[in-house]
Design a protein around this motif. Structure first.
Motif, PDB file in Angstrom:
ATOM      1  N   VAL A 469       0.741  -1.243   0.046  1.00  0.00           N
ATOM      2  CA  VAL A 469       0.010  -0.180   0.152  1.00  0.00           C
ATOM      3  C   VAL A 469       0.929   1.268  -0.120  1.00  0.00           C
ATOM      4  N   ASP A 470       2.054   1.232   0.619  1.00  0.00           N
ATOM      5  CA  ASP A 470       3.099   2.172   0.618  1.00  0.00           C
ATOM      6  C   ASP A 470       3.435   2.477  -0.635  1.00  0.00           C
ATOM      7  N   ARG A 471       4.064   1.602  -1.460  1.00  0.00           N
ATOM      8  CA  ARG A 471       4.545   1.538  -2.695  1.00  0.00           C
ATOM      9  C   ARG A 471       3.444   2.032  -3.883  1.00  0.00           C
ATOM     10  N   LEU A 472       2.188   2.180  -3.512  1.00  0.00           N
ATOM     11  CA  LEU A 472       1.238   2.439  -4.635  1.00  0.00           C
ATOM     12  C   LEU A 472       1.294   4.001  -4.626  1.00  0.00           C
ATOM     13  N   ARG A 473       2.091   4.604  -3.779  1.00  0.00           N
ATOM     14  CA  ARG A 473       2.073   6.423  -3.831  1.00  0.00           C
ATOM     15  C   ARG A 473       0.777   7.023  -3.988  1.00  0.00           C
ATOM     16  N   LEU A 474      -0.210   6.339  -3.056  1.00  0.00           N
ATOM     17  CA  LEU A 474      -1.713   6.983  -3.200  1.00  0.00           C
ATOM     18  C   LEU A 474      -1.664   8.426  -2.917  1.00  0.00           C
ATOM     19  N   GLY A 475      -0.635   9.010  -2.404  1.00  0.00           N
ATOM     20  CA  GLY A 475      -0.789  10.732  -2.307  1.00  0.00           C
ATOM     21  C   GLY A 475      -0.559  11.257  -3.573  1.00  0.00           C
ATOM     22  N   HIS A 476      -0.081  10.626  -4.565  1.00  0.00           N
ATOM     23  CA  HIS A 476       0.106  11.261  -6.043  1.00  0.00           C
ATOM     24  C   HIS A 476      -1.221  10.703  -6.590  1.00  0.00           C
ATOM     25  N   ALA A 477      -2.084   9.957  -6.224  1.00  0.00           N
ATOM     26  CA  ALA A 477      -3.070   9.212  -7.205  1.00  0.00           C
ATOM     27  C   ALA A 477      -4.281  10.267  -7.246  1.00  0.00           C
ATOM     28  N   LYS A 478      -5.074  10.075  -8.246  1.00  0.00           N
ATOM     29  CA  LYS A 478      -6.445  11.227  -8.324  1.00  0.00           C
ATOM     30  C   LYS A 478      -7.531  10.361  -7.735  1.00  0.00           C
ATOM     31  N   ALA A 479      -7.343   9.251  -7.643  1.00  0.00           N
ATOM     32  CA  ALA A 479      -8.911   8.593  -6.856  1.00  0.00           C
ATOM     33  C   ALA A 479      -8.403   7.072  -6.497  1.00  0.00           C
ATOM     34  N   LEU A 480      -9.051   6.545  -5.602  1.00  0.00           N
ATOM     35  CA  LEU A 480      -8.883   5.059  -5.018  1.00  0.00           C
ATOM     36  C   LEU A 480     -10.194   4.531  -5.330  1.00  0.00           C
ATOM     37  N   ILE A 481     -10.255   3.431  -6.019  1.00  0.00           N
ATOM     38  CA  ILE A 481     -11.516   2.594  -6.253  1.00  0.00           C
ATOM     39  C   ILE A 481     -11.416   1.215  -5.472  1.00  0.00           C
ATOM     40  N   LEU A 482     -12.183   0.940  -4.715  1.00  0.00           N
ATOM     41  CA  LEU A 482     -12.212  -0.466  -3.964  1.00  0.00           C
ATOM     42  C   LEU A 482     -13.405  -1.309  -4.421  1.00  0.00           C
ATOM     43  N   THR A 483     -12.749  -2.186  -5.171  1.00  0.00           N
ATOM     44  CA  THR A 483     -14.096  -3.297  -5.419  1.00  0.00           C
ATOM     45  C   THR A 483     -13.948  -4.722  -5.068  1.00  0.00           C
ATOM     46  N   MET A 484     -13.106  -4.864  -4.040  1.00  0.00           N
ATOM     47  CA  MET A 484     -12.931  -6.229  -3.299  1.00  0.00           C
ATOM     48  C   MET A 484     -14.134  -6.777  -2.884  1.00  0.00           C
ATOM     49  N   ASP A 485     -14.403  -8.032  -2.973  1.00  0.00           N
ATOM     50  CA  ASP A 485     -15.535  -8.792  -2.158  1.00  0.00           C
ATOM     51  C   ASP A 485     -15.301  -9.097  -0.884  1.00  0.00           C
ATOM     52  N   ASP A 486     -14.675  -8.291  -0.277  1.00  0.00           N
ATOM     53  CA  ASP A 486     -14.349  -8.453   1.469  1.00  0.00           C
ATOM     54  C   ASP A 486     -14.554  -7.635   2.113  1.00  0.00           C
ATOM     55  N   PRO A 487     -15.591  -7.322   2.719  1.00  0.00           N
ATOM     56  CA  PRO A 487     -16.180  -6.266   3.646  1.00  0.00           C
ATOM     57  C   PRO A 487     -15.221  -5.677   4.458  1.00  0.00           C
ATOM     58  N   VAL A 488     -14.789  -6.648   5.326  1.00  0.00           N
ATOM     59  CA  VAL A 488     -13.845  -6.323   6.417  1.00  0.00           C
ATOM     60  C   VAL A 488     -12.568  -5.674   5.862  1.00  0.00           C
ATOM     61  N   LEU A 489     -11.736  -6.072   4.887  1.00  0.00           N
ATOM     62  CA  LEU A 489     -10.684  -5.666   4.272  1.00  0.00           C
ATOM     63  C   LEU A 489     -11.022  -4.246   3.592  1.00  0.00           C
ATOM     64  N   THR A 490     -12.115  -4.226   3.054  1.00  0.00           N
ATOM     65  CA  THR A 490     -12.490  -2.872   2.411  1.00  0.00           C
ATOM     66  C   THR A 490     -12.580  -1.731   3.570  1.00  0.00           C
ATOM     67  N   VAL A 491     -13.231  -2.101   4.487  1.00  0.00           N
ATOM     68  CA  VAL A 491     -13.502  -1.168   5.591  1.00  0.00           C
ATOM     69  C   VAL A 491     -11.994  -0.672   5.928  1.00  0.00           C
ATOM     70  N   HIS A 492     -11.013  -1.711   6.553  1.00  0.00           N
ATOM     71  CA  HIS A 492      -9.885  -1.545   7.056  1.00  0.00           C
ATOM     72  C   HIS A 492      -8.946  -0.719   6.048  1.00  0.00           C
ATOM     73  N   LEU A 493      -8.897  -0.983   4.891  1.00  0.00           N
ATOM     74  CA  LEU A 493      -8.255  -0.221   3.827  1.00  0.00           C
ATOM     75  C   LEU A 493      -8.638   1.249   3.783  1.00  0.00           C
ATOM     76  N   THR A 494      -9.828   1.526   3.766  1.00  0.00           N
ATOM     77  CA  THR A 494     -10.451   2.812   3.635  1.00  0.00           C
ATOM     78  C   THR A 494     -10.079   3.601   4.844  1.00  0.00           C
ATOM     79  N   ARG A 495      -9.928   2.981   6.141  1.00  0.00           N
ATOM     80  CA  ARG A 495      -9.610   3.693   7.122  1.00  0.00           C
ATOM     81  C   ARG A 495      -8.218   4.255   7.380  1.00  0.00           C
ATOM     82  N   ARG A 496      -7.229   3.094   6.736  1.00  0.00           N
ATOM     83  CA  ARG A 496      -6.116   3.177   6.863  1.00  0.00           C
ATOM     84  C   ARG A 496      -5.570   4.468   5.650  1.00  0.00           C
TER      85      ARG A 496
END
Length: 590
Positions: A469-496
């Motif tokens: 997740v650190d290497r994805l350089r999300l600070g330079h991204a325009k947007a983040l789309i989460l399409t995983m079929d894993d409710p717990v992981l989606t919430v955890h990743l959103t919060r992080r």
């Protein structure tokens, strides 16, 4: 009791019993039915329970008393298999594969055959015997490999190209061995080979021209009768006629079956033909596998297992190395090359034919032929296990290669799409349509490989690893789309992500309204419940079909969507509009 020389009702009982009882039991434990049929042949064959019939006559009804009586049905199973493969192909696709068939396919057969011949010659076998045996062992199983790999995946396409060349080369190999015999025909053998090639070309041409003219009319008449029996009879008539024609010309019957499938594939009746012949193909292929099991000699397995195991491993290692190397040289991915090589490592059912010809020609002794027949049967039995091993090896290779690509990510990645299944692909398609850059991320290497083959920009990575997740350089991204079929992981990743990139738009897929509320609490900019969207799409389709104008329908759908989202946010305790969206809305209004 009926006389033991009664006709083959006991053989039929064994075959149908295997299909109806043994194979479902294997399927329940997720064991390949290929192994089940082979084990039935081993237990019911002459080397096991069949040998006890003189002492226990009642075993006659549970064993195969005459192995040769079911061989025609086994051959018919292989013919139907090649026929069904032809139905999946087209002349255009076959022509596009010509480089693989006559390039990689020829190099694989003769390269592996030459290396195996050298190994056999070093062990003391004669030069001619080494060549004959090397070519026999270099062949791979069409009947087992293609049902496992198919013909549409990269592994299936590569395997099919090489197997097709082997099937085409079978008859020339047989003639070559006949010419190499101590009392061979010499020039007559070469002349006979030339005659076969000439007659084969003429026969294939006649089949192509006749099939193009006659098959659409014949199947059209059968379809008009609406009689499944007549349609089935027409299908079997075509495949048997084509197989007999190529056999009469000196070619293998499976070449005729493949041509028949190709010709029917060009008509509009190919789907019906495939469906109506499928049960016969499966049962006849099971008979073939039973005959393979009967080739296993239990006594030899017990007495000479180290030699048999060593010989099997040598054959497999040589074929894996040659196949992998050639596919890599032809441009195939490392994982595809590895999986194909391991899948095609064992000898073939046609190996048994070539071994018989080599023995008849005096190139090898009966004892040598018997030993390598057992090796071939062992290899055929192990093919489903090799397929699993090849898949695991491919995933490891692709996983390692994909992890090395993490450091090669571009700086302008645009939108990051985490989860690249059907939803992720749809999002990527919409971004590409509007010319917006994106980077897909998925933890399933099979999804990644399939998406890359289809032209998507996808990275393999497990987002449960913080370093990725650190290497994805999300600070330079325009947007983040989460399409995983894993409710717990989606919430955890959103919060992080929200904790260290506060202004990044995060749009997440939610299962329902409750999950969407959790995502809003975690910091999602938008959460899209699947149940909400499906209900809105159903309503939209209904209103349009009822005659309501499209404009008002779309407006009402948007209004209802906003109302539902507001209700979800209120339930989550987020009545106020998110700051980022409010600022952007105010800028747009200004």
């Amino acid at each position: 009791m009926l006389a033991l020389e009664n006709t083959g009702f006991s053989d039929t009982l064994v075959i149908l019993g295997a299909a109806g009882l043994v194979i479902p039991a294997f399927a329940r434990f997720r064991i390949s039915p290929v192994i089940g049929f082979i084990l039935v042949g081993l237990l019911a064959g002459p080397a096991a329970l069949g040998a006890l019939v003189p002492q226990y006559p009642w075993l006659y009804y549970f064993t195969i008393s005459d192995p040769h009586s079911i061989e025609p049905f086994a051959e018919f199973g292989i013919i139907l298999l090649l026929f069904s493969i032809g139905l999946e192909l087209s002349f255009k696709r076959l022509w596009a594969m010509r480089a693989l068939v006559f390039g990689v396919g020829a190099a694989e057969l003769f390269g592996a055959g030459l290396i195996l011949a050298l190994v056999l010659y070093v062990t003391g076998l004669s030069a001619t015997g080494s060549i004959g045996l090397g070519l026999a062992l270099a062949l791979s199983s069409t009947a087992i490999v293609l049902p496992i790999a198919g013909t549409t995946s990269p592994v299936g396409r590569a395997a099919f190209a090489m197997l097709l060349f082997e099937d085409l080369a079978l008859v020339p190999i047989i003639f070559l061995l006949g010419a190499m015999a101590p009392a061979g025909a010499g020039d007559a053998g070469i002349w006979g080979l030339a005659m076969v090639v000439g007659k084969g070309l003429v026969t294939i041409t006649v089949l192509f021209l006749g099939g193009r003219l006659l098959l659409p009319r014949m199947f059209g008449q059968a379809a008009r009768t609406k009689s499944p029996e007549l349609f089935l009879a027409a299908s079997l008539l075509v495949v048997i006629t084509a197989s007999l024609a190529t056999t009469a010309a000196g070619l293998s019957p499976i070449v005729g079956a493949l041509i028949a499938g190709l010709l029917i594939a060009e008509t509009e009746y190919h789907s019906e033909v495939d469906a109506i012949t499928a049960p016969f193909k499966g049962l006849a292929l099971g008979v073939f596998l039973i005959t393979v099991g009967m080739q296993l000699d239990i006594r030899m397995l017990i007495e000479r297992w180290p030699e048999l195991l060593g010989a099997s491993l040598v054959v497999m290692v040589v074929k894996v190395a040659v196949t992998m190397g050639l596919l890599r040289l032809s441009g195939a991915r490392a994982g595809t090359a590895a999986e194909t090589g391991v899948l095609m490592a064992s000898p073939s059912e046609t190996t048994l034919i070539v071994l018989g010809v080599a023995g008849t020609a005096g190139l090898i002794t009966p004892a040598t032929a018997g030993f390598w027949t057992t090796v071939t049967a062992i290899g055929l039995t192990a093919t489903p296990l090799l397929a699993k091993a090849g898949q695991l090896l491919s995933r490891q290779i692709e996983r390692r290669g994909a992890e090395m690509e993490e450091d090669l990510m571009p700086h302008d990645i645009g939108t990051v799409v985490i989860g690249f299944g059907r939803v992720g692909r749809t999002v990527a398609d919409m971004l590409k349509r509007h010319g917006l850059p994106y980077l897909g991320v998925d933890a399933d290497i099979d999804n990644v490989n399939a998406a890359r083959r289809d032209g998507y920009h996808v990275l393999f990575g497990d987002v449960t690893r913080a370093e990725l997740v650190d290497r994805l350089r999300l600070g330079h991204a325009k947007a983040l789309i989460l399409t995983m079929d894993d409710p717990v992981l989606t919430v955890h990743l959103t919060r992080r992500v929200r904790s260290w990139v506060p202004n990044l738009p995060i749009i997440a897929r939610a299962r329902d309204a409750d999950h969407a509320a959790e995502l809003y609490k975690a910091g999602a900019t938008d959460a899209v419940p699947e149940t909400l969207e499906s209900s809105l799409q159903l309503s939209e389709a209904l209103l349009v079909d009822l005659g309501v104008a499209v404009g008002p329908v779309i407006a009402s759908v948007h209004e209802e969507r906003d109302k539902m989202r507001k209700a979800i946010k209120e339930a989550a305790g987020l009545e106020r509009e998110p700051r980022l969206r409010r600022v952007r809305r105010e800028e747009a209004e200004a």
